[in-house]
Design an enzyme around this catalytic site. Structure first.
Site, PDB file in Angstrom:
ATOM      1  N   LYS A  78     -23.949  14.021  -8.108  1.00 30.61           N
ATOM      2  CA  LYS A  78     -22.528  14.367  -8.207  1.00 30.61           C
ATOM      3  C   LYS A  78     -22.355  15.869  -8.443  1.00 30.61           C
ATOM      4  CE  LYS A  78     -18.349  13.193 -10.873  1.00 30.61           C
ATOM      5  NZ  LYS A  78     -18.097  14.468 -11.575  1.00 30.61           N
ATOM      6  N   THR A  92     -25.260  14.478 -12.547  1.00 32.12           N
ATOM      7  CA  THR A  92     -24.280  15.553 -12.376  1.00 32.12           C
ATOM      8  C   THR A  92     -25.009  16.891 -12.371  1.00 32.12           C
ATOM      9  OG1 THR A  92     -22.514  14.273 -13.408  1.00 32.12           O
ATOM     10  CG2 THR A  92     -22.250  16.654 -13.372  1.00 32.12           C
ATOM     11  N   HIS A 145     -15.878  18.741 -10.058  1.00 31.54           N
ATOM     12  CA  HIS A 145     -15.721  18.406 -11.482  1.00 31.54           C
ATOM     13  C   HIS A 145     -14.253  18.413 -11.893  1.00 31.54           C
ATOM     14  CE1 HIS A 145     -18.782  17.751 -14.698  1.00 31.54           C
ATOM     15  NE2 HIS A 145     -17.727  17.843 -15.476  1.00 31.54           N
ATOM     16  N   SER A 153     -20.152   7.796 -18.708  1.00 35.85           N
ATOM     17  CA  SER A 153     -20.482   9.189 -18.980  1.00 35.85           C
ATOM     18  C   SER A 153     -21.521   9.313 -20.096  1.00 35.85           C
ATOM     19  CB  SER A 153     -19.211   9.938 -19.385  1.00 35.85           C
ATOM     20  OG  SER A 153     -19.509  11.226 -19.885  1.00 35.85           O
ATOM     21  N   TYR A 210     -27.002  13.915 -17.429  1.00 44.40           N
ATOM     22  CA  TYR A 210     -27.369  15.313 -17.210  1.00 44.40           C
ATOM     23  C   TYR A 210     -28.865  15.425 -17.479  1.00 44.40           C
ATOM     24  CZ  TYR A 210     -22.341  16.177 -17.709  1.00 44.40           C
ATOM     25  OH  TYR A 210     -20.984  16.156 -17.561  1.00 44.40           O
TER      26      TYR A 210
END
Length: 381
Positions: free
Chosen positions: A250, A155, A274, A106, A129
């Site tokens: 995603k 994402t 999510h 992440s 991101y």
């Protein structure tokens, strides 16, 4: 550590974690109806048993994210995974490496890409991101490439952060340092607190190069505010043009969006709401899988994320069109419950459950499961 199912890991994790982090992992947005829907969706399907098939051997390997892995699941990106136990993401990476499954790192990981990439044999994907500052996004891509990472996971379902009542009550991403209530909560969870104090106050190591703040809570608040709400399909095309490796997108819940990802050059779409942390109410991830699989016609691979808790859930998702599944909360609970031993128990136990269901369904490998597809399932009224 014996495996008694993911629910048992969840219960144990809830006893270990202070409330602010327990609520962060478990919670969702608004009414949390979508969190519940993800789980309930699997109860609507049953796997039909088959008899008199030689199932003495069973191969769980599956191709996804550009390689063949020993198990048909992966560790989905999990923000603040290193807060579940000391060096949490490192412990999970070691298990992933030994088990032959990929791990997504992440943007909000406590350990950095650079640190995790040094784990011998690990296959990492970098979750990113697109930030308002495109230079920061470019730098994260550079860092991923420098670490030998071949896959990024973009994402796209977080243009805003919706109301998450548990986080609001706890001041998560509003406060910049722990309150007295947080400190008292940590004091009543001595196992977790002692472990964390041995390593010093944690920070988001993956964001350390970007000066997001002096404390973890300040970093989290500032980084969340930097996610670009103006992101469009043109930005996806830009990302595809500057990233030379595998691209997974995603947060896809719509067949039209999945086709647009395919057109933009993504090799993988990850069906995900999510974990129920964004739109509420939203469909469960599993419920939209058949429509997206039909739209993509096998030309773009699909990973299903959301609600997986048993081996039968993995079999169901693969029968409905996924190449693999992602698990997020389960590896957080496993870390909190038992550290590296907990994660190893999770991986081995889930693999054994998948093998049980496959063999009792007359299947000897993942390829035969996917070729049978929905024919091996029955809807439950």
């Amino acid at each position: 550590m014996n495996h008694h199912g993911i629910a048992a890991l969840h219960r144990r994790a809830d006893r270990v974690l202070p409330r602010i982090f327990r609520d962060y992992v478990n919670g969702g947005s608004h009414s949390e109806r979508t969190v519940r829907a993800n789980r309930l969706a699997f109860d609507r399907w049953a796997v039909v048993p088959k008899c008199l098939v030689d199932v003495s051997a069973c191969d769980l390997s599956a191709p996804f994210l550009g390689s063949t892995h020993r198990l048909p699941f992966m560790f989905a990106p999990l923000g603040f995974g290193g807060l579940m136990c000391p060096d949490g993401e490192l412990r999970a990476a070691r298990v992933a490496a030994s088990a032959g499954l990929p791990m997504a790192v992440s943007t909000f990981a406590i350990q950095s890409l650079e640190t995790l990439s040094r784990v011998s044999g690990v296959t990492l994907a970098a979750q990113i991101y697109v930030f308002r500052d495109r230079g920061m996004t470019r730098d994260m891509l550079r860092r991923a490439e420098d670490c030998g990472i071949r896959t990024i996971i973009l994402t796209v379902d977080t243009p805003i952060t919706p109301l998450r009542l548990r986080d609001v009550r706890n001041g998560f991403r509003n406060l910049t340092r722990p309150s007295l209530r947080h400190i008292l909560s940590m004091a009543t969870h001595p196992r977790w607190t002692a472990g964390m104090l041995r390593n010093g106050m944690p920070k988001i190591g993956n964001l350390a190069p970007y000066g997001m703040g002096n404390t973890l809570m300040e970093q989290a608040r500032n980084a969340a505010s930097q996610i670009d709400p103006t992101l469009t399909w043109k930005d996806l095309e830009w990302l595809r043009s500057v990233w030379p490796g595998q691209l997974a997108v995603k947060g896809i819940m719509d067949a039209g969006d999945a086709l647009a990802c395919q057109k933009a050059g993504a090799q993988t779409v990850i069906i995900s709401n999510h974990g129920g942390r964004q739109m509420d109410p939203a469909p469960s991830s599993l419920s939209v899988l058949p429509d997206i699989a039909e739209a993509l016609k096998g030309e773009t691979e699909i990973i299903l994320d959301g609600g997986v808790r048993w081996g039968g859930d993995v079999v169901t998702a693969l029968a409905l069109g996924a190449q693999a599944v992602g698990i997020g909360r389960p590896w957080a609970w496993a870390l909190a419950a038992g550290g590296e031993r907990g994660v190893r128990s999770l991986v081995n136990g889930l693999g054994d459950e998948i093998r049980d269901v496959l063999r009792l369904g007359g299947m000897v490998d993942v390829a035969s499961l996917r070729s049978q597809g929905r024919a091996m399932l029955r809807p439950v009224s």
